[in-house]
Write an enzyme that holds these catalytic residues in place. Structure first.
Site, PDB file in Angstrom:
ATOM      1  N   GLY A 239      32.941  41.381  39.217  1.00 24.91           N
ATOM      2  CA  GLY A 239      33.703  42.587  38.660  1.00 24.91           C
ATOM      3  C   GLY A 239      32.869  43.853  38.349  1.00 24.91           C
ATOM      4  O   GLY A 239      33.450  44.848  37.709  1.00 24.91           O
ATOM      5  N   GLU A 278      29.589  36.141  40.949  1.00 25.24           N
ATOM      6  CA  GLU A 278      30.370  36.283  42.039  1.00 25.24           C
ATOM      7  C   GLU A 278      30.556  37.863  42.313  1.00 25.24           C
ATOM      8  O   GLU A 278      31.752  38.082  42.475  1.00 25.24           O
ATOM      9  CB  GLU A 278      31.781  35.542  41.901  1.00 25.24           C
ATOM     10  CG  GLU A 278      31.604  34.039  41.827  1.00 25.24           C
ATOM     11  CD  GLU A 278      33.281  33.544  41.110  1.00 25.24           C
ATOM     12  OE1 GLU A 278      34.079  34.469  40.923  1.00 25.24           O
ATOM     13  OE2 GLU A 278      33.342  32.346  41.195  1.00 25.24           O
ATOM     14  N   PRO A 279      29.510  38.534  42.447  1.00 25.95           N
ATOM     15  CA  PRO A 279      29.551  39.974  42.604  1.00 25.95           C
ATOM     16  C   PRO A 279      30.184  40.285  44.386  1.00 25.95           C
ATOM     17  O   PRO A 279      29.740  39.782  45.006  1.00 25.95           O
ATOM     18  CB  PRO A 279      28.549  40.565  42.485  1.00 25.95           C
ATOM     19  CG  PRO A 279      27.360  39.281  42.706  1.00 25.95           C
ATOM     20  CD  PRO A 279      28.042  38.313  42.434  1.00 25.95           C
ATOM     21  N   ARG A 281      32.079  43.933  45.166  1.00 31.64           N
ATOM     22  CA  ARG A 281      32.143  45.394  45.191  1.00 31.64           C
ATOM     23  C   ARG A 281      30.569  45.868  44.994  1.00 31.64           C
ATOM     24  O   ARG A 281      30.012  46.819  45.516  1.00 31.64           O
ATOM     25  CB  ARG A 281      32.958  46.056  44.278  1.00 31.64           C
ATOM     26  CG  ARG A 281      33.055  47.389  44.227  1.00 31.64           C
ATOM     27  CD  ARG A 281      33.928  48.167  43.045  1.00 31.64           C
ATOM     28  NE  ARG A 281      35.018  46.986  42.780  1.00 31.64           N
ATOM     29  CZ  ARG A 281      36.125  47.361  43.187  1.00 31.64           C
ATOM     30  NH1 ARG A 281      36.468  48.446  43.868  1.00 31.64           N
ATOM     31  NH2 ARG A 281      37.086  46.667  42.815  1.00 31.64           N
ATOM     32  N   TYR A 321      45.627  52.149  44.507  1.00 33.70           N
ATOM     33  CA  TYR A 321      44.954  52.088  43.175  1.00 33.70           C
ATOM     34  C   TYR A 321      45.052  53.711  42.777  1.00 33.70           C
ATOM     35  O   TYR A 321      44.439  53.941  41.674  1.00 33.70           O
ATOM     36  CB  TYR A 321      43.616  51.466  42.977  1.00 33.70           C
ATOM     37  CG  TYR A 321      43.459  50.092  43.540  1.00 33.70           C
ATOM     38  CD1 TYR A 321      44.416  49.279  43.380  1.00 33.70           C
ATOM     39  CD2 TYR A 321      42.443  49.976  44.680  1.00 33.70           C
ATOM     40  CE1 TYR A 321      44.313  47.776  43.830  1.00 33.70           C
ATOM     41  CE2 TYR A 321      42.327  48.621  44.882  1.00 33.70           C
ATOM     42  CZ  TYR A 321      43.040  47.632  44.513  1.00 33.70           C
ATOM     43  OH  TYR A 321      42.824  46.319  44.949  1.00 33.70           O
ATOM     44  N   CYS A 348      52.828  57.598  58.507  1.00 32.23           N
ATOM     45  CA  CYS A 348      53.998  58.303  57.972  1.00 32.23           C
ATOM     46  C   CYS A 348      54.474  57.764  56.729  1.00 32.23           C
ATOM     47  O   CYS A 348      55.240  56.713  56.424  1.00 32.23           O
ATOM     48  CB  CYS A 348      55.178  57.902  59.044  1.00 32.23           C
ATOM     49  SG  CYS A 348      54.774  58.670  60.656  1.00 32.23           S
TER      50      CYS A 348
HETATM   51  C1  PLP Z   1      37.595  39.343  43.903  1.00 27.22           C
HETATM   52  C2  PLP Z   1      36.856  38.334  42.989  1.00 27.22           C
HETATM   53  C3  PLP Z   1      35.331  38.631  42.786  1.00 27.22           C
HETATM   54  C4  PLP Z   1      34.609  39.793  43.273  1.00 27.22           C
HETATM   55  O1  PLP Z   1      35.009  41.007  42.348  1.00 27.22           O
HETATM   56  P1  PLP Z   1      34.255  42.220  42.541  1.00 27.22           P
HETATM   57  O2  PLP Z   1      34.827  43.066  41.699  1.00 27.22           O
HETATM   58  O3  PLP Z   1      34.339  42.570  43.868  1.00 27.22           O
HETATM   59  O4  PLP Z   1      32.697  41.865  42.092  1.00 27.22           O
HETATM   60  C5  PLP Z   1      34.577  37.340  42.107  1.00 27.22           C
HETATM   61  N1  PLP Z   1      35.451  36.426  41.849  1.00 27.22           N
HETATM   62  C6  PLP Z   1      36.859  36.225  41.989  1.00 27.22           C
HETATM   63  C7  PLP Z   1      37.392  35.070  41.742  1.00 27.22           C
HETATM   64  C8  PLP Z   1      37.536  37.423  42.758  1.00 27.22           C
HETATM   65  O5  PLP Z   1      38.749  37.073  42.667  1.00 27.22           O
END
Ligand code: PLP
Length: 426
Positions: A239, A278-279, A281, A321, A348
């Site tokens: 996130g 869990e990065p 982005r 978004y 389109c």
């Molecule tokens: C999408 C997601 C992420 C990655 O989120 P980012 O914003 O890309 O870092 C990590 N964990 C879970 C469970 C997700 O659904």
């Protein structure tokens, strides 16, 4: 690091001129900087110092095999949300023992396959899923390691479509129900509860919500401890945001160090917990760009349009978004007159734009780069309007490699078939 720079007024990706890539491959085309992908992952990883940890790249941000492979070579773990992503990780050389399986709707088949390959753990999002995993594991004579993904109910300032940590969200187990689910888990013979997980949303640009979520999850760790549940890991999700416009999120190392500092101030009883993040982005987002060519300029009374050969099917974030991506020409110096353009694709749909009101001095035939397109770009792309998906390229120093060839129209139609010829009834 800065993967995209100008040399003598010409756009470069690492040591390769963007013009050289489109000359060989055409447009639209995604390009990624290997050095940037690696340095972002390493920044997260190294900031943990001696603490036991695992950086699990979130595959859905960009699931190209070459990206996964580059990260696997560094020793990365992977956060997956489908059986398809698991197969990608395996094919890219990722270690199953470093895979975390998240997501609200894992199928019986997907659970079975994940158990067979020996993943690290499932992040479980409901009691019903826990029972399903127990049953599948029982059938395979295996014990499934699971973490409960809890929803800490922290409000964050992000687009509603990417906020996942609120009470009303479909994700996770409400944190006040988690102790009950943990107690039930002890009666499931093929489940081993090993962790707690949370993931509160995406494109977060401040530490505060992460810290708040950590506090709430630690309270739950204490509660579970009191009832005799000894956890091995905490998964704090992904996130962390990136700069698209003028956002200034913490850098990966600042992010990790802030979490570690918070953990330390909360006491020594969490010292043994492995920390997983869990990065997605933050690793690939600013390492990628979408290259496109201006086809037509249109001046419709009060508005100016630049019609480009990339569209919402290639990069959906602006349409989905209302996301903002910087758009720059390959060449810094132009003889053209500058106008405010809406940068639109050939699809389109009125929502088919990649940027609005951009001041650009361009002519038909010029090339543009849509920046910060490495995450949720190609992985969210589609074939809408029967548009073949873009080619993808990894730049590595002064060389580049095709990591996905451009799709052909035949690729798109080959799974389809016609009905049999109709029978003539006499
Ligand atoms: C999408 C997601 C992420 C990655 O989120 P980012 O914003 O890309 O870092 C990590 N964990 C879970 C469970 C997700 O659904």
């Amino acid at each position: 690091m800065e993967p995209f720079t100008f040399r003598n007024g010409e756009l470069y990706a690492e040591g390769v001129a963007a013009a050289a890539i489109v000359e060989e491959l055409g447009t639209p085309c995604y390009i990624y900087s290997r050095a940037m992908v690696e340095s972002q992952w390493l920044a997260f990883d190294q900031a943990f110092g001696g603490r036991e940890h695992l950086v699990c790249y979130a595959v859905k941000a960009n699931s190209n095999l070459a990206i996964l492979n580059v990260l696997a070579r560094l020793g990365s773990g992977f956060d997956i949300v489908s059986g398809g992503e698991l197969e990608r990780v395996l094919r890219a050389g990722g270690e199953p023992s470093k895979v975390i399986y998240s997501g609200v709707g894992k199928t019986v088949r997907e659970i079975g396959r994940a158990l067979e390959t020996g993943i690290h753990a499932f992040n479980v999002e409901s009691e019903a899923e826990l029972e399903q995993i127990n049953q599948v594991a029982g059938g395979l004579n295996k014990i499934a390691s699971v973490a409960l993904r809890v929803n800490p109910d922290v409000d964050i300032n992000t687009h509603p479509y990417v906020a996942t940590g609120l009470k009303e969200s479909k994700f996770g187990i409400p944190i006040d129900m988690a102790a009950g689910v943990a107690a039930d888990a002890r009666h499931l013979p093929n489940i081993r509860l090993v962790g707690l997980a949370c993931h509160i949303g995406s494109q977060l640009t401040e530490m505060a919500p992460f810290i708040e979520a950590l506090e709430r999850v630690l309270e739950l760790v204490d509660d579970l401890n009191d009832s005799g549940v000894d956890l091995a890991y905490l998964d704090l999700g992904g996130g962390l945001g990136i700069g698209y416009y003028d956002e200034q999120p913490p850098e990966p190392d600042e992010f990790v160090m802030a979490l570690m500092e918070k953990l330390q101030t909360m006491g020594t009883r969490y010292r043994h917990l492995q920390i997983i993040i869990e990065p997605g982005r933050a690793i690939v987002g600013n390492a990628g760009a979408l290259l496109t060519q201006v086809m037509y300029l249109k001046h419709n009374g009060s508005r100016n349009f630049a019609v480009i050969d990339a569209a919402m099917n290639d990069l959906m974030r602006p349409a989905l978004y209302d996301a903002w991506h910087e758009i720059i020409p390959f060449a810094q110096h132009s003889q053209q007159e500058a106008y405010l353009y809406d940068i639109v694709g050939p699809v389109c749909e009125s929502g088919d734009f990649l940027g609005r009101d951009r001041e650009l001095a361009i002519a038909a035939g010029d090339y543009l780069a849509v920046l910060s397109a490495g995450a949720y770009g190609s992985s969210m792309s589609s074939n809408y309007n029967t548009r073949p998906r873009a080619a993808e390229v990894m730049v590595d120093g002064d060389r580049f490699h095709i990591i996905r060839r451009r799709e052909t129209i035949d690729d798109l139609m080959s799974p389809e078939s016609l009905l049999p010829e109709s029978q003539v009834v006499k």
